[in-house]
Design a protein around this motif. Structure first.
Motif, PDB file in Angstrom:
ATOM      1  N   PHE A  65       0.817  -1.213   0.000  1.00  0.00           N
ATOM      2  CA  PHE A  65       0.000   0.000   0.000  1.00  0.00           C
ATOM      3  C   PHE A  65       0.851   1.264   0.000  1.00  0.00           C
ATOM      4  O   PHE A  65       0.414   2.318  -0.453  1.00  0.00           O
ATOM      5  N   LYS A  66       2.060   1.201   0.488  1.00  0.00           N
ATOM      6  CA  LYS A  66       2.942   2.370   0.551  1.00  0.00           C
ATOM      7  C   LYS A  66       3.595   2.683  -0.795  1.00  0.00           C
ATOM      8  O   LYS A  66       4.103   3.783  -0.991  1.00  0.00           O
ATOM      9  N   ARG A  67       3.596   1.733  -1.698  1.00  0.00           N
ATOM     10  CA  ARG A  67       4.289   1.921  -2.977  1.00  0.00           C
ATOM     11  C   ARG A  67       3.418   2.653  -3.981  1.00  0.00           C
ATOM     12  O   ARG A  67       2.205   2.472  -4.034  1.00  0.00           O
ATOM     13  N   THR A  68       4.060   3.481  -4.790  1.00  0.00           N
ATOM     14  CA  THR A  68       3.377   4.208  -5.851  1.00  0.00           C
ATOM     15  C   THR A  68       3.576   3.456  -7.156  1.00  0.00           C
ATOM     16  O   THR A  68       4.691   3.067  -7.497  1.00  0.00           O
ATOM     17  N   VAL A  69       2.473   3.256  -7.872  1.00  0.00           N
ATOM     18  CA  VAL A  69       2.513   2.538  -9.137  1.00  0.00           C
ATOM     19  C   VAL A  69       2.049   3.475 -10.236  1.00  0.00           C
ATOM     20  O   VAL A  69       0.984   4.106 -10.117  1.00  0.00           O
ATOM     21  N   ALA A  70       2.815   3.580 -11.314  1.00  0.00           N
ATOM     22  CA  ALA A  70       2.433   4.427 -12.446  1.00  0.00           C
ATOM     23  C   ALA A  70       1.472   3.641 -13.324  1.00  0.00           C
ATOM     24  O   ALA A  70       1.863   2.946 -14.253  1.00  0.00           O
ATOM     25  N   TYR A  71       0.180   3.718 -12.988  1.00  0.00           N
ATOM     26  CA  TYR A  71      -0.836   2.991 -13.733  1.00  0.00           C
ATOM     27  C   TYR A  71      -1.959   3.931 -14.107  1.00  0.00           C
ATOM     28  O   TYR A  71      -2.418   4.738 -13.288  1.00  0.00           O
ATOM     29  N   ARG A  72      -2.397   3.815 -15.354  1.00  0.00           N
ATOM     30  CA  ARG A  72      -3.553   4.586 -15.813  1.00  0.00           C
ATOM     31  C   ARG A  72      -4.506   3.606 -16.476  1.00  0.00           C
ATOM     32  O   ARG A  72      -4.108   2.889 -17.417  1.00  0.00           O
TER      33      ARG A  72
END
Length: 76
Positions: A65-72
């Protein structure tokens, strides 16, 4: 030597079940490759079908949950 001991693991639990799966077994294995090897060996034998579900600890999910994912999402 058991199949799980031969790959460095242990069987933690074994349950009979209703539904799509007749048996659910929980193994403690040293790594993902050991889990894959176990699944491949059981499936190659042809007498049973094995699938692997990797379980995560609460701490691992908290870290996810702490990680940022570059998803669109598609179309956005």
């Amino acid at each position: 030597m058991s199949i799980t001991a031969s790959i460095g693991g242990t069987q933690e639990a074994y349950y009979f079940a209703f539904g799509e799966d007749d048996v659910v077994a929980i193994f403690d294995l040293p790594d993902d490759e050991a889990a894959a090897a176990l699944s491949i060996a059981v499936n190659a034998g042809g007498a049973a079908k094995a699938t692997v579900t990797k379980l995560l600890t609460a701490e691992q999910v908290d870290e996810a949950f702490k990680r940022t994912v570059a998803y669109r999402p598609p179309g956005q």
